[in-house]
Design a protein around this motif. Sequence first.
Motif, PDB file in Angstrom:
ATOM      1  N   ALA A   1       0.741  -0.979  -0.095  1.00 52.29           N
ATOM      2  CA  ALA A   1      -0.049   0.219   0.287  1.00 52.29           C
ATOM      3  C   ALA A   1       1.163   1.592   0.341  1.00 52.29           C
ATOM      4  CB  ALA A   1      -1.045   0.097   1.587  1.00 52.29           C
ATOM      5  N   THR A   2       1.804   1.143   0.683  1.00 54.13           N
ATOM      6  CA  THR A   2       3.412   2.078   0.621  1.00 54.13           C
ATOM      7  C   THR A   2       3.224   2.425  -0.723  1.00 54.13           C
ATOM      8  OG1 THR A   2       3.439   1.809   3.502  1.00 54.13           O
ATOM      9  CG2 THR A   2       5.049   3.547   1.998  1.00 54.13           C
ATOM     10  N   LYS A   3       4.076   1.729  -0.905  1.00 53.52           N
ATOM     11  CA  LYS A   3       4.464   1.245  -2.693  1.00 53.52           C
ATOM     12  C   LYS A   3       3.296   2.082  -3.313  1.00 53.52           C
ATOM     13  CE  LYS A   3       8.331  -1.743  -2.196  1.00 53.52           C
ATOM     14  NZ  LYS A   3       8.279  -3.886  -2.232  1.00 53.52           N
ATOM     15  N   ALA A   4       2.464   1.329  -3.567  1.00 54.93           N
ATOM     16  CA  ALA A   4       1.477   1.878  -4.486  1.00 54.93           C
ATOM     17  C   ALA A   4       0.802   3.817  -4.222  1.00 54.93           C
ATOM     18  CB  ALA A   4       0.099   1.470  -4.127  1.00 54.93           C
TER      19      ALA A   4
ATOM     20  N   THR B   1       2.880   5.944  -2.974  1.00 54.68           N
ATOM     21  CA  THR B   1       3.991   6.971  -3.314  1.00 54.68           C
ATOM     22  C   THR B   1       4.530   6.590  -4.982  1.00 54.68           C
ATOM     23  OG1 THR B   1       5.538   4.861  -2.648  1.00 54.68           O
ATOM     24  CG2 THR B   1       5.416   6.786  -1.472  1.00 54.68           C
ATOM     25  N   THR B   2       4.280   5.860  -5.798  1.00 49.71           N
ATOM     26  CA  THR B   2       4.110   5.191  -7.093  1.00 49.71           C
ATOM     27  C   THR B   2       3.375   6.597  -8.198  1.00 49.71           C
ATOM     28  OG1 THR B   2       5.002   3.366  -6.480  1.00 49.71           O
ATOM     29  CG2 THR B   2       4.654   4.011  -8.944  1.00 49.71           C
ATOM     30  N   PRO B   3       4.156   7.337  -8.247  1.00 51.84           N
ATOM     31  CA  PRO B   3       3.185   7.883  -9.900  1.00 51.84           C
ATOM     32  C   PRO B   3       2.753   7.487 -11.083  1.00 51.84           C
ATOM     33  CG  PRO B   3       5.713   8.764  -9.927  1.00 51.84           C
ATOM     34  CD  PRO B   3       5.032   7.213  -9.033  1.00 51.84           C
ATOM     35  N   ALA B   4       1.108   8.190 -11.637  1.00 52.13           N
ATOM     36  CA  ALA B   4       0.556   7.246 -12.120  1.00 52.13           C
ATOM     37  C   ALA B   4       1.074   7.714 -13.365  1.00 52.13           C
ATOM     38  CB  ALA B   4      -0.476   7.767 -12.025  1.00 52.13           C
ATOM     39  N   PRO B   5       1.349   6.242 -14.404  1.00 47.64           N
ATOM     40  CA  PRO B   5       1.466   6.859 -15.741  1.00 47.64           C
ATOM     41  C   PRO B   5       1.248   8.076 -16.315  1.00 47.64           C
ATOM     42  CG  PRO B   5       0.196   5.232 -15.661  1.00 47.64           C
ATOM     43  CD  PRO B   5      -0.035   5.448 -14.069  1.00 47.64           C
TER      44      PRO B   5
END
Length: 87
Positions: free
Chosen positions: A78-81, A83-87
Amino acid sequence: MDETLPRMTNLFLQLGLDASEQGIAQFIRNHQLPCETGIGEAAYWNEGQRQFLREKIDSDGVWAIVVDQLNESLHEDATKASTTPAP
């Protein structure tokens, strides 16, 4: 006085779970939590496990560190998701 060392393997033993390295990794992989769900609120714990985790966190003692490490591991996806920018 409880002299059990606060380690992840001992935490899993206290929770009645498979404390092998593979068992711990598999549990963490299969029980990821959404950001808004605290470790003590996860539906998969029984009441005894939930109480144990909450007591250890609330005590702010040496076990709180290990429980917090488990909490971070259970929220890793959940943390990775988040903080990962949307494409």
